[in-house]
Design an enzyme around this catalytic site. Sequence first.
Site, PDB file in Angstrom:
ATOM      1  N   GLY A  87      -2.717  -7.815   7.413  1.00  0.00           N
ATOM      2  CA  GLY A  87      -2.511  -7.144   8.695  1.00  0.00           C
ATOM      3  C   GLY A  87      -2.470  -8.125   9.844  1.00  0.00           C
ATOM      4  O   GLY A  87      -1.694  -7.962  10.799  1.00  0.00           O
TER       5      GLY A  87
ATOM      6  N   CYS B  59      -8.453  -7.667   7.995  1.00  0.00           N
ATOM      7  CA  CYS B  59      -7.313  -7.457   7.100  1.00  0.00           C
ATOM      8  C   CYS B  59      -6.395  -8.657   7.245  1.00  0.00           C
ATOM      9  O   CYS B  59      -5.758  -8.825   8.289  1.00  0.00           O
ATOM     10  CB  CYS B  59      -6.576  -6.156   7.440  1.00  0.00           C
ATOM     11  SG  CYS B  59      -5.103  -5.859   6.433  1.00  0.00           S
TER      12      CYS B  59
ATOM     13  N   CYS C 219      -3.424  -8.902  -0.482  1.00  0.00           N
ATOM     14  CA  CYS C 219      -4.659  -8.874   0.309  1.00  0.00           C
ATOM     15  C   CYS C 219      -4.995 -10.310   0.662  1.00  0.00           C
ATOM     16  O   CYS C 219      -5.407 -11.093  -0.206  1.00  0.00           O
ATOM     17  CB  CYS C 219      -5.798  -8.220  -0.466  1.00  0.00           C
ATOM     18  SG  CYS C 219      -7.337  -8.163   0.479  1.00  0.00           S
TER      19      CYS C 219
ATOM     20  N   GLU D 283      -6.629   0.423   7.083  1.00  0.00           N
ATOM     21  CA  GLU D 283      -5.950  -0.006   5.866  1.00  0.00           C
ATOM     22  C   GLU D 283      -5.561   1.174   4.978  1.00  0.00           C
ATOM     23  O   GLU D 283      -6.353   2.111   4.783  1.00  0.00           O
ATOM     24  CB  GLU D 283      -6.824  -0.975   5.071  1.00  0.00           C
ATOM     25  CG  GLU D 283      -7.016  -2.330   5.744  1.00  0.00           C
ATOM     26  CD  GLU D 283      -7.496  -3.392   4.776  1.00  0.00           C
ATOM     27  OE1 GLU D 283      -6.968  -3.444   3.648  1.00  0.00           O
ATOM     28  OE2 GLU D 283      -8.404  -4.153   5.148  1.00  0.00           O
TER      29      GLU D 283
ATOM     30  N   HIS E 159       3.244  -2.682   6.694  1.00  0.00           N
ATOM     31  CA  HIS E 159       2.414  -2.733   7.899  1.00  0.00           C
ATOM     32  C   HIS E 159       3.185  -2.208   9.104  1.00  0.00           C
ATOM     33  O   HIS E 159       4.348  -2.553   9.307  1.00  0.00           O
ATOM     34  CB  HIS E 159       1.987  -4.173   8.197  1.00  0.00           C
ATOM     35  CG  HIS E 159       0.938  -4.694   7.280  1.00  0.00           C
ATOM     36  ND1 HIS E 159      -0.407  -4.505   7.494  1.00  0.00           N
ATOM     37  CD2 HIS E 159       1.043  -5.384   6.123  1.00  0.00           C
ATOM     38  CE1 HIS E 159      -1.093  -5.071   6.518  1.00  0.00           C
ATOM     39  NE2 HIS E 159      -0.224  -5.605   5.669  1.00  0.00           N
TER      40      HIS E 159
END
Length: 269
Positions: free
Chosen positions: A211, A208, A73, A199, A150
Amino acid sequence: MVPFRKMHGLGNDFVVLDARAQPLPVTPARAAAIADRRRGIGCDQFILLEPGTDGADVFMRIRNPDGSEAGACGNATRCIASLVAGDSGADRVVVRTISGDLPAERLGDLWRVDMGPARLGWQDIPLARAMDTLHLPLEDAAACSMGNPHATLFVPDLDAVPVETLGPRLEHDPLFPDRANIGFVQVLNPEHIRLTVWERGAGLTLACGSGACAALVNAARRGLTGRAATVTLPGGDLHIEWRADGHVLMTGPVATAFTGTIDLDGLPQ
């Protein structure tokens, strides 16, 4: 009662508990209860800090609102680096996760994190079968891993995309055996993209970090951007750079919203 800190990076928010001094009885069910926005404190991800070893300043354990464990994260990494640096006075911090070590450094009011190399092989993401990760048989999508899976969908008009309908359907597509974070990208120019992310395990969030890294990598792989760009998310901007050695650097702000205490014994086991 156990102290907690509510932090966020561009509105991507976290409840942080510190178990470095002594272990805390935080089960997946308790993490999910804390993350619940109606019955708990509420957050996009729950973060438990554990002692760092072998060159890491801290171990960051990440749980999604459904209690599942996440491997990376980016926004949380900046927050935790800032928190640990506040204790030590250091300008550089190594945050360890289940996916590897993430070095971070202070740049004025911002923090930059080396998110590690983008992983581009189908088995690294992972996907259900061998295929070209730059052109998935799924909408107009590319895929990579930033320590978590992803998929990036390129769209002409982000505002016209039904993210809350497409996001959960694609997250659970059989192509992704471990599910996936689904990013929707509109390329504004070679140095600027817009991004919204559904997410995995958390749903629609304001930002994100991993991301944003995946979006820039996949856009650059397609020749839509250079190897560095501003990524504008609903919560604000991140600067992402995909270095020649494959590592992805993410730079952005951190903030503490509030602090408090919580009774863990009163939560589900």
